[in-house]
Design a protein around this motif. Sequence first.
Motif, PDB file in Angstrom:
ATOM      1  N   PRO A  30       0.848  -1.247  -0.214  1.00  3.17           N
ATOM      2  CA  PRO A  30       0.245  -0.215   0.078  1.00  3.17           C
ATOM      3  C   PRO A  30       1.199   1.951   0.451  1.00  3.17           C
ATOM      4  O   PRO A  30       2.171   1.521   0.640  1.00  3.17           O
ATOM      5  N   ALA A  31       0.975   2.037  -1.295  1.00  9.39           N
ATOM      6  CA  ALA A  31       1.842   3.321  -1.396  1.00  9.39           C
ATOM      7  C   ALA A  31       0.530   4.111  -0.865  1.00  9.39           C
ATOM      8  O   ALA A  31      -0.273   4.729  -1.726  1.00  9.39           O
ATOM      9  N   LEU A  32      -0.461   5.210   0.282  1.00  6.93           N
ATOM     10  CA  LEU A  32      -1.286   5.889   0.618  1.00  6.93           C
ATOM     11  C   LEU A  32      -1.087   6.979   0.725  1.00  6.93           C
ATOM     12  O   LEU A  32      -2.244   7.693   0.395  1.00  6.93           O
ATOM     13  N   GLU A  33       0.493   7.421   0.817  1.00 10.26           N
ATOM     14  CA  GLU A  33       0.462   8.902   1.167  1.00 10.26           C
ATOM     15  C   GLU A  33      -0.500  10.184  -0.502  1.00 10.26           C
ATOM     16  O   GLU A  33      -0.293   8.968  -1.216  1.00 10.26           O
ATOM     17  N   GLY A  34      -0.861  11.008  -0.021  1.00 10.60           N
ATOM     18  CA  GLY A  34      -1.468  11.472  -1.375  1.00 10.60           C
ATOM     19  C   GLY A  34      -2.957  12.134  -0.696  1.00 10.60           C
ATOM     20  O   GLY A  34      -3.090  11.595   0.258  1.00 10.60           O
ATOM     21  N   GLU A  35      -3.655  11.804  -2.010  1.00  6.88           N
ATOM     22  CA  GLU A  35      -4.742  12.112  -2.104  1.00  6.88           C
ATOM     23  C   GLU A  35      -5.326  11.633  -2.745  1.00  6.88           C
ATOM     24  O   GLU A  35      -5.476  10.573  -4.016  1.00  6.88           O
ATOM     25  N   TRP A  36      -7.174  10.522  -2.031  1.00  8.43           N
ATOM     26  CA  TRP A  36      -7.628   9.803  -2.282  1.00  8.43           C
ATOM     27  C   TRP A  36      -8.775  10.548  -2.261  1.00  8.43           C
ATOM     28  O   TRP A  36      -9.665  11.376  -1.572  1.00  8.43           O
ATOM     29  N   VAL A  37     -10.047  10.071  -3.165  1.00  6.52           N
ATOM     30  CA  VAL A  37     -11.384  10.214  -2.994  1.00  6.52           C
ATOM     31  C   VAL A  37     -12.470   9.226  -3.094  1.00  6.52           C
ATOM     32  O   VAL A  37     -12.113   8.297  -3.873  1.00  6.52           O
TER      33      VAL A  37
END
Length: 136
Positions: A30-37
Motif C-alpha cells: 500500500p502506497a498511501l501518501e497523497g489524496e484519495w476520493v
Amino acid sequence: MMRNFLMLMMLGVVMMACTTGKQSKSAEAPALEGEWVMVAFKGEDADKLETVPPVPLIFREGNKFQVRPANSVSGPYELKGAEIKFGMGPSTMMAQPPEEVIFLKNWYKINQLEMKKGKLVLTNEEESVEMIFEKQ
C-alpha cells in the motif's frame, strides 16, 4: 521511570519488527501518501444516502490522515499489515449534514485495508462497512 518507558517502547518496536504478523490480503504494497476520493460506500444507514459523497482522504507523512466530508477530521493512523486504525484528532465543528453523520458513524469502525486494482478498500467485515477510494 521515563527511561524505563522508553526502553519498553523500543523493545516493543523491535519485537513488532521481528514477528510475522497478519499479512496484507493484497500482493500490492500500500502506497498511501497523497489524496484519495471515496467512490463507493456501504455501511450503517448508507441506504439513506442519495449518492456516494466524494469524500477526500489525505494520507500525510508521519502516519497522519485528514478526511473532509464537510468538516475536516484529522489524526494519526496505525498500519500493521492489513490492519488499520484511525485515531482521533482535531476537527472543525460546523453543522453536520446528514451525509457526514452517516460517514463518520462508519469511519471509526474501519479496521482493515486492502489495495484492489489500484483502489484503496477500507473495511470492517463484522460491521458490514466498506469504503472504496481512488487515488487523485
